[in-house]
Design an enzyme around this catalytic site. Structure first.
Site, PDB file in Angstrom:
ATOM      1  N   ARG A  95       0.847  -1.191   0.000  1.00 38.24           N
ATOM      2  CA  ARG A  95       0.000   0.000   0.000  1.00 38.24           C
ATOM      3  C   ARG A  95       0.881   1.239   0.000  1.00 38.24           C
ATOM      4  O   ARG A  95       1.985   1.219   0.562  1.00 38.24           O
ATOM      5  CB  ARG A  95      -0.877   0.039   1.251  1.00 38.24           C
ATOM      6  CG  ARG A  95      -1.658  -1.228   1.483  1.00 38.24           C
ATOM      7  CD  ARG A  95      -2.891  -1.250   0.644  1.00 38.24           C
ATOM      8  NE  ARG A  95      -3.670  -2.456   0.890  1.00 38.24           N
ATOM      9  CZ  ARG A  95      -4.853  -2.671   0.335  1.00 38.24           C
ATOM     10  NH1 ARG A  95      -5.370  -1.786  -0.503  1.00 38.24           N
ATOM     11  NH2 ARG A  95      -5.514  -3.775   0.595  1.00 38.24           N
ATOM     12  N   HIS A 113      12.831  -1.952  -2.932  1.00 35.56           N
ATOM     13  CA  HIS A 113      12.110  -2.128  -4.195  1.00 35.56           C
ATOM     14  C   HIS A 113      12.994  -2.933  -5.149  1.00 35.56           C
ATOM     15  O   HIS A 113      14.192  -2.658  -5.258  1.00 35.56           O
ATOM     16  CB  HIS A 113      11.774  -0.760  -4.787  1.00 35.56           C
ATOM     17  CG  HIS A 113      10.960  -0.843  -6.034  1.00 35.56           C
ATOM     18  ND1 HIS A 113       9.614  -1.139  -6.016  1.00 35.56           N
ATOM     19  CD2 HIS A 113      11.296  -0.702  -7.339  1.00 35.56           C
ATOM     20  CE1 HIS A 113       9.158  -1.160  -7.259  1.00 35.56           C
ATOM     21  NE2 HIS A 113      10.160  -0.906  -8.082  1.00 35.56           N
TER      22      HIS A 113
END
Ligand code: GRF
Length: 212
Positions: A95, A113
């Protein structure tokens, strides 16, 4: 960061999925490689594998189901304050955190990431790297700002994209580097050697080395 906790800062991990990055972080804290303590796992998914990781490491987990950003963030902030959390580590948390959380923890939220940011922010970065014909990829640890995977970068590790790679083989090669990169970057930040000043990642007088 000024902390009243002798053993180092108190940390929350947020995860939505299987939790392999959470596992690598929990091990590094357990082994004393990172100063501080993980005081909670927060997840938006009751079935997240990360909860089993928490259980194995004796870390309490809290499920905050996503019922809209405003409600989620109010509950999250209340929990983090109650537990006196100083740093938030996103480890596969799916989220986007809004300004109420991001601003309250400015310079104290990190994310990992699976791409060499700023390339391929957002969803399915490994598939997009392959589709774009990239010859290398990797992972990035960065401070979280209001954008999607846009914050100032702390560390990156590279991997080659090999002939015949599928999303799965590339993702696995990147993931192995994530498990080294994230604990190392968290160690640098939580020990105070690297910090955010404005939009700049600033390194302490000792300097530091992150091998690519
Ligand atoms: C990792 O690839 C991470 O970089 C991304 O989501 C994935 C989470 O995997 N943000 P895991 O739950 O840590 O195994």
């Amino acid at each position: 960061v000024c902390t009243s906790h002798d053993a180092g800062p108190l940390v929350a991990v947020l995860a939505s999925g299987r939790g392999s990055n959470f596992e690598s972080l929990a091990r590094a804290f357990d082994d004393g490689e990172i100063p501080g303590r993980i005081v909670c796992l927060v997840t938006d998914r009751a079935e997240a594998g990360a909860r089993l990781v928490a259980e194995r490491h004796g870390i309490p987990s809290y499920v905050l189901p996503w019922e809209g950003r405003r409600a989620f963030e109010a509950e999250l902030l209340a929990l983090l304050r109650r537990l006196e959390v100083e740093y938030v580590l996103l480890a596969g948390f799916m989220r986007l955190l809004g300004p109420t959380v991001v601003d309250a923890f400015e310079g104290r939220i990190l994310n990992i990431h699976p791409s060499l940011l700023p390339a391929f922010p957002g969803l399915e970065p490994q598939a997009r790297a392959l589709a774009a014909g990239a010859t290398e990829s990797g992972c990035t640890v960065h401070f979280v700002d209001r954008g999607m995977d846009t914050g100032p970068i702390v560390a990156q590790r590279r991997v080659p994209v090999l002939p015949g790679d599928t999303v799965e083989t590339l993702a696995a090669r990147i993931l192995a580097e994530e498990h080294r990169c994230y604990p190392e970057a968290v160690r640098l930040v939580l020990s105070g050697r690297v910090r955010l000043r404005g939009e700049t990642v600033w390194c302490g007088p000792d300097g530091f080395e992150v091998r690519a």
